[in-house]
Enzyme design. Structure first.
Site, mmCIF file in Angstrom:
data_model
loop_
_atom_site.group_PDB
_atom_site.id
_atom_site.type_symbol
_atom_site.label_atom_id
_atom_site.label_comp_id
_atom_site.label_asym_id
_atom_site.label_seq_id
_atom_site.Cartn_x
_atom_site.Cartn_y
_atom_site.Cartn_z
ATOM 1 N N SER A 130 1.742 9.208 -9.655
ATOM 2 C CA SER A 130 1.123 7.936 -9.283
ATOM 3 C C SER A 130 1.174 6.936 -10.423
ATOM 4 O O SER A 130 1.153 7.310 -11.590
ATOM 5 C CB SER A 130 -0.334 8.143 -8.868
ATOM 6 O OG SER A 130 -0.908 6.878 -8.569
ATOM 7 N N LYS A 185 -2.394 14.510 -4.348
ATOM 8 C CA LYS A 185 -1.812 13.157 -4.340
ATOM 9 C C LYS A 185 -2.108 12.457 -3.013
ATOM 10 O O LYS A 185 -2.372 11.257 -2.973
ATOM 11 C CB LYS A 185 -0.300 13.231 -4.581
ATOM 12 C CG LYS A 185 0.420 11.875 -4.481
ATOM 13 C CD LYS A 185 -0.095 10.881 -5.510
ATOM 14 C CE LYS A 185 0.669 9.605 -5.707
ATOM 15 N NZ LYS A 185 0.998 8.762 -4.609
ATOM 16 N N HIS A 188 -5.549 11.244 -3.228
ATOM 17 C CA HIS A 188 -5.516 10.058 -4.096
ATOM 18 C C HIS A 188 -5.121 8.822 -3.280
ATOM 19 O O HIS A 188 -5.749 7.770 -3.363
ATOM 20 C CB HIS A 188 -4.514 10.276 -5.244
ATOM 21 C CG HIS A 188 -4.123 9.029 -5.962
ATOM 22 N ND1 HIS A 188 -3.222 8.110 -5.441
ATOM 23 C CD2 HIS A 188 -4.525 8.509 -7.146
ATOM 24 C CE1 HIS A 188 -3.088 7.092 -6.264
ATOM 25 N NE2 HIS A 188 -3.866 7.315 -7.320
ATOM 26 N N ASN A 189 -4.079 8.978 -2.487
ATOM 27 C CA ASN A 189 -3.614 7.825 -1.715
ATOM 28 C C ASN A 189 -4.623 7.416 -0.642
ATOM 29 O O ASN A 189 -4.817 6.229 -0.389
ATOM 30 C CB ASN A 189 -2.252 8.112 -1.076
ATOM 31 C CG ASN A 189 -1.123 7.933 -2.069
ATOM 32 O OD1 ASN A 189 -1.307 8.162 -3.266
ATOM 33 N ND2 ASN A 189 0.035 7.538 -1.600
ATOM 34 N N GLU A 192 -7.090 5.531 -2.352
ATOM 35 C CA GLU A 192 -6.470 4.219 -2.656
ATOM 36 C C GLU A 192 -6.613 3.291 -1.433
ATOM 37 O O GLU A 192 -7.002 2.126 -1.573
ATOM 38 C CB GLU A 192 -4.999 4.465 -3.003
ATOM 39 C CG GLU A 192 -4.129 3.252 -3.191
ATOM 40 C CD GLU A 192 -2.651 3.660 -3.399
ATOM 41 O OE1 GLU A 192 -2.368 4.467 -4.304
ATOM 42 O OE2 GLU A 192 -1.784 3.175 -2.637
HETATM 43 C C1 6PG Z 1 0.850 5.506 -6.242
HETATM 44 C C2 6PG Z 1 0.930 4.841 -4.913
HETATM 45 C C3 6PG Z 1 2.315 4.992 -4.369
HETATM 46 C C4 6PG Z 1 2.628 4.036 -3.243
HETATM 47 C C5 6PG Z 1 1.824 4.259 -2.015
HETATM 48 C C6 6PG Z 1 1.838 3.054 -1.109
HETATM 49 O O1 6PG Z 1 0.040 6.406 -6.356
HETATM 50 O O2 6PG Z 1 1.591 5.115 -7.151
HETATM 51 O O3 6PG Z 1 0.025 5.429 -4.035
HETATM 52 O O4 6PG Z 1 2.478 6.327 -4.056
HETATM 53 O O5 6PG Z 1 2.507 2.735 -3.695
HETATM 54 O O6 6PG Z 1 2.379 5.341 -1.347
HETATM 55 O O7 6PG Z 1 1.421 3.505 0.105
HETATM 56 P P1 6PG Z 1 1.421 2.630 1.400
HETATM 57 O O8 6PG Z 1 2.801 2.035 1.525
HETATM 58 O O9 6PG Z 1 1.141 3.606 2.480
HETATM 59 O O10 6PG Z 1 0.390 1.589 1.198
#
Ligand code: 6PG
Length: 482
Positions: A130, A185, A188-189, A192
């Site tokens: 990430s 991960k 984490h997302n 996010e």
């Molecule tokens: C990270 C982000 C990366 C990516 C996302 C975007 O941890 O660096 O999460 O993995 O930017 O997958 O996800 P979406 O396109 O679903 O918003």
């Protein structure tokens, strides 16, 4: 070429290139490969010029250039491309060699790959990476899991290139077996998604209820970033709100339709599978889906009315309450994410270290924030903590902020401003602290129409059926939980 390279990276899109450059900066000898040779050449002649980085024209060349056990990291698009590259590599490798998938793969694919490669004597690692391009180049958060025998070989590379906390600890540690790295991960997302949605709800409230312009909102986010909301996503939100092209604020020119690549949706699906009330992240995924219905929303906006009296704008004094509401809801989001990880650890047999996970997310990644220090402290204090809300620190913070949180949610509701994440988090909090929910009535309804049976308060665990309509039937359907 002598077999002396430390690691190979396959896939030279920006993440792959930046990870290679980062590894090179830390003294590792990296060999780069891309399916199209022109891309490899362009990389070697461009960003990798004057470095120790070398290229391979074929996978055979790549394998021959690596010291053993060979370490090969795939930075290719998640999905079938990963299997294609693995299938091409396997016949070229020896037992004990290591394949690392650094894409945003589904953890179930990583489980499958770990098991099929393990059966062939190869070590598979699925690693969350990430931090986007910047993170990959200067210090990502890395979440590796899979065959633990691979870890001693990878640890020096991964922990050197990873971001570091202020105390100098690497934001990278071994997560667990099989798909555990990609699972963490995925969480984490999901988090996010939740953090981003909460920020967007605060932005909407600032515009609609407080009447703030971009400059005032930029100043507010920048100020929040100096305090308890200090985080990368708050910081970039301030930057975005201030970003202009000439006289035009770029944010105002962007279509209000959110995209998604699927990791938030996977988190929601997994929560449904495991029966964990991951309401905030679920709402964040649905909010993106609702935003994507742009044409329908535009049409509906001309037909469907909200509250009839447009209330006057609130005073700036509400900003503090809004910050507190954001903070309280964020506590709920992480609480729910950690609840899901606990359930997953149980379901998939992983020994997840929750404090270490908070540390992995402390730097480098998209959800990095000061707040993660407090989560780490809570799990360091009680590694078996059942629920983050029950930690003294977070309990006290929720107690301090809940009045503001309730005020913001009620105000948003009465003004017709959608706040799905802020409000669902509050409902979760009120549900979680409720010793008696109305599910007694729900169980009665199930028993009434389907003889699904129920358990009695104060009784043993046995199941009962009532003849609600006097038919005399005592036949019940079998009890089971989905
Ligand atoms: C990270 C982000 C990366 C990516 C996302 C975007 O941890 O660096 O999460 O993995 O930017 O997958 O996800 P979406 O396109 O679903 O918003």
């Amino acid at each position: 070429m002598s077999a002396s390279a430390d690691i190979a990276v396959i896939g030279l899109a920006v993440m792959g290139q930046n990870l290679i450059l980062n590894m090179n900066d830390h003294g590792f000898r990296v060999i780069a490969y891309n399916r199209s040779a022109e891309k490899t050449d362009a990389f070697l002649d461009g960003p990798a010029r004057n470095t120790q980085i070398t290229g391979a024209g074929t996978l055979q060349e790549l394998v021959a250039a690596l010291s053993t056990p060979r370490k090969i990291m795939l930075m290719v698009k998640a999905g079938p491309a990963v299997d294609t590259v693995i299938d091409e590599l396997v016949p070229l490798l020896d037992k004990g060699d290591i394949i690392i998938d650094g894409g945003n793969s589904n953890f179930e694919d990583s489980e499958r790959r770990a098991s099929s490669l393990g059966a062939q004597g190869l070590l598979f690692v699925g690693s969350g990476v990430s931090g986007g391009e910047e993170g990959a180049r200067h210090g990502p958060s890395l979440m590796p899991g899979g065959h633990k025998a691979a870890w001693p070989h990878l640890k020096p590379i991964f922990q050197s290139i990873a971001a570091k906390t202020d105390a100098g600890e690497p934001c990278c540690d071994w997560v667990g077996d099989g798909g555990a790295g990609h699972y963490v991960k995925m969480i984490h997302n999901g988090i996010e998604y939740g953090d981003m949605q909460l920020i967007c709800e605060a932005y909407h409230f600032m515009q609609s209820a407080l009447g703030l312009d971009n400059a005032a909102m930029q100043a507010t986010f920048a100020q929040w970033n100096q305090g308890y909301l200090d985080s990368y996503l708050i910081e970039i939100t301030a930057d975005i709100l201030g970003f202009r092209d000439g006289d035009t604020y770029v944010v105002d020119t962007i279509m209000d339709k959110a995209g998604q690549k699927g990791t938030g949706k996977w988190t929601g699906i997994n929560a449904l599978e495991l029966g964990i009330p991951l309401t905030l992240i679920g709402e964040a995924v649905f909010a993106r889906a609702l935003s994507a219905l742009k044409d329908e929303r535009v049409a509906a906006s001309a037909i469907l009315k909200g509250p009839s009296n447009a209330p006057a704008e609130l005073a700036d004094a509400w900003i503090e309450a809004l910050g507190q509401a954001l903070y309280a809801a964020k506590i709920i989001s992480y609480t729910q994410g950690y609840m899901l990880m606990r359930a997953a650890a149980e379901e998939y047999g992983w020994d997840l270290q929750y404090g270490a996970i908070a540390q992995m997310w402390r730097g480098g990644c998209i959800i990095r924030s000061a707040f993660l220090d407090d989560i780490k402290a809570a799990y360091d204090k009680s590694p078996e903590l059942d629920n983050l809300l029950l930690d003294d620190f977070f309990r006290d913070r929720i107690h301090e902020t809940q009045e503001s949180w309730r005020r913001i949610v009620s105000e948003a509701v009465s003004r017709g401003i959608p706040v799905p994440a802020l409000s669902s988090a509050l409902s979760f909090y009120d549900g979680y602290r409720c010793a008696r929910l109305p599910a007694n009535l729900l169980q009665a309804q199930r028993d009434y129409f389907g003889a699904h049976t129920y358990q009695r308060l104060g009784g043993d665990d046995s199941w009962h059926h009532t003849d609600w309509i006097g038919s005399g039937s005592t036949v019940s359907s079998s009890s089971y939980d989905a």
